[in-house]
Write a protein that holds these residues in place. Sequence first.
Motif, short mmCIF file in Angstrom:
data_model
loop_
_atom_site.label_atom_id
_atom_site.label_comp_id
_atom_site.label_asym_id
_atom_site.label_seq_id
_atom_site.Cartn_x
_atom_site.Cartn_y
_atom_site.Cartn_z
N ALA A 33 0.83 -1.21 0.00
CA ALA A 33 0.00 0.00 0.00
C ALA A 33 0.87 1.26 0.00
N LEU A 34 1.99 1.23 0.72
CA LEU A 34 2.90 2.37 0.72
C LEU A 34 3.55 2.56 -0.65
N ILE A 35 3.89 1.46 -1.29
CA ILE A 35 4.48 1.56 -2.63
C ILE A 35 3.46 2.15 -3.60
N ALA A 36 2.19 1.77 -3.45
CA ALA A 36 1.15 2.29 -4.32
C ALA A 36 0.84 3.76 -4.04
N ASP A 37 1.15 4.22 -2.84
CA ASP A 37 0.89 5.62 -2.47
C ASP A 37 2.02 6.13 -1.57
N LEU B 252 6.23 10.06 2.42
CA LEU B 252 7.29 9.17 2.89
C LEU B 252 8.66 9.79 2.61
N SER B 253 9.54 9.66 3.57
CA SER B 253 10.93 10.05 3.35
C SER B 253 11.60 9.02 2.45
N GLU B 254 12.79 9.35 1.95
CA GLU B 254 13.50 8.40 1.11
C GLU B 254 13.81 7.13 1.90
N GLU B 255 14.12 7.30 3.15
CA GLU B 255 14.41 6.13 3.99
C GLU B 255 13.17 5.25 4.14
N GLN B 256 12.03 5.87 4.34
CA GLN B 256 10.78 5.11 4.48
C GLN B 256 10.40 4.42 3.17
N ARG B 257 10.70 5.07 2.07
CA ARG B 257 10.41 4.46 0.77
C ARG B 257 11.25 3.20 0.58
#
Length: 813
Positions: A96-100, A104-109
């Motif tokens: 879900a995070l990848i889809a949206d 998000l910070s670069e680290e979170q991505r």
Amino acid sequence: MVRSTCSAVVGLSLVCGAAAQKTAAPAEHLGRAVGVDFQLADWREVSSYFAKLAADSPRVDLAKVGTTTEGRDFLLATISSERNLARLDEIKHNAALIADPRGLSEEQRQAAIDGCVPIVMISNAMHSTETAAPQFAMEFAWKLATSDEEPYASAREKLVVLILPCTNPDGLDHVVEWYRKTVGTPYEGSGLTKLYQLYAGHDNNRDWFMLTQAETRIVTELLYSTWHPHVYWDVHQQGSSAERMFVPPFRDPLDPNLDSAVMAGISLLGTRAVLDMTREGLSGVASGVTFDQWWNGGNRNVPVRHNILGLLTEAASVNVASPIFLKPTDLKAPGGKGAYAPSVNFLMPWPGGWWRLRNIIDYEQAFARSLIRSLSAEPRVWLASAMSAAQRAIDKGNTDTPRAWVIPSDNADRGAVRRMVDTLLLGGVEIDVARNKLDVDGREYPAGSLVIRRDQPYGQHVADLFEVQRYPEGDPPYDIAGWTLPALLGVQRVEAMHPVEGELARVRSAAESVEKFTTSAGADVLPSTDSDAWTAVFAKLGKGERLTWTSPKGEFAVGDKASGQVENRLLHSLPRVGLYSPWSGSNDEGWMRWLFDTSKLPCMTVRNEMLRAGKLKGAIDVLILPDVSASTLDQGRAPGSAPDEFTGGLDPEGSIAVEEFVRDGGVLITVGDSSAWAIKLFDLPLSDATKDKEAAEFSCPGSVLRAIPDNSWLTAGLSDSLALFFSGNTAWKVTDAKKDGHSVKTLLHYAPTEVLISGWIRKPEAIADKAAWVRADHGRGSIHLFAFSPHYRGWSQDTFQLLFRAILLDGPQ
């Protein structure tokens, strides 16, 4: 969604065994080889096998994710390693995070990518006459769950594979039941006597942007709310005489709203499959032909608008499950162009010979192996690519115009707006409602107006639905060219060229979205401009309440108010409606039944034998002939093509009965091709304008056109212009409005200028200003002829009420 690794899915009582117990192969479960000639697996066999596989294997999770239209369990199998299944919630969260990735910070991505694996969803047998896929699904699921060979072992560790064993369980059972009845008889492989999906039939793969069917809605929610997969593979079959299997890349034209990298990923996976399948010696694989990436509405198309790699394969069919033999002279080039010979899109032609159900499964297995091998080889590439595509969609919303779309709260059709919002929400789109007045590009819109921002992950999906389509120059489209959603629904939408500022609140439900929209004039008035009002009208009349149709406003007043005025019409009951259904099934009839059932308008199914029996006025007040050909009406199914009780048509007894029915005061409504049949039967003074010599080049295979109502009490209250869907239809010239006592009146005509709203049309002047809806007197009754389908595939809500007006306002009172 409820997970059910060891549940009693589909009524099986299964006891969970140890992880090490033997997992039965599909052939053991079926008691026969997978894909054997003349044998199909029904839903009980398919679903019970998946239940057993889930009970036996710790690598398989089976869940009931919904219920079909006819009440069967709709199942989803999740297959991966034990470790991945144990952390499935984490994988879904990261997907879900990848889809949206907003906020998000670069680290979170990077953490989301690290914590996820590519998710691939496989849809099988949406079209139930394409019969190999359920058995392919059984065999592939077993191999993926149990085999320690490659690519299965690596795929379990590096992927999560979601399998819909059958996307249309109802249809699967209907097709299998009919085939089992007819196999070994002269009718082996003959068509069903009804649609295999209750309302949509084969059109179930035309429903993925309007979401009318239960099965479509279940899968849509899985895709954009529950799982957010990275790859979606739709398994299909096609005709028998060209390539053995189509795989991507697709042909032109390319829809401009599709992400370039997503399309490159689709092409890469397909091209690799061509390599792998060709190396395995599977001849007859083609790509870049027939299937394009233009229109929005197919099962593999809509995911691409959601940054998902949407794949389609189309294998050559057999005769349901009966093998066929094709000589070299029976074969034709893919796409129907050129000689049947090697080409860059068709590297190794199939030489001909026997083609069997097992062959189809072998090709599908080969594509599946290639797909999971490609995805598991570079999992981070596909995850990072999906996140980048989502980010690009968000970024386009901050740079491209329009920046947002506004649905003003003074839209008259609350029902249509609610339906549009429901469709968008189910597709994962974010919608806001304005708490106060809005200023949009210098114009003010009232509180309660809806705002759909473009800077969201699925903003390009909205753009594709809301913009006006213009099909590119070149070859004409073979199918749908335009589908602008607000136009089809009759909803005003405003393009905002600048960011919309104001106090906005997120819409959580479709019902909530229209709370502040324009309401009717009062509790005692039901405006025809609101789709919901028609449902209320049918309900009140069904309960015996009286209503008055008032002109020129086009409203229903509760009771018999003002009934003495000439332009008003008192209604005290629902007419008895009969809807004709041929013994070969009719998609147009199915969609009309869907409209009537959804709107709560009772109707009965009328067959050839009932019409041939005559004296129709004793049973019905209104007879509707959907868009079926004159040959279907007159001759029906040919003798010898089906059991005798399903053959034959109306001619001559049924045709005579229809004429007598109208002459005796009945109302006949005809749609599309059946209108041509009625014109001949009643000798009406109408000629087909598209058949004129000067219209020789006219073509419009599927677009949104503009029509204008003529002045009549039957058209009171309609908008100044209506959007209708035209799909290879016609237009009429009235040659003599008073011929032989027939009083013929045009109620709706195609616009004299600017006929095309969205899509493609060649030589529009051929139908400009010509009749699209005509009423004719005959004896004491009347005939309503529609040149197009007002209810087309459940899409064109702006013209639904034209059917309702013909049914309700012109019958006996």
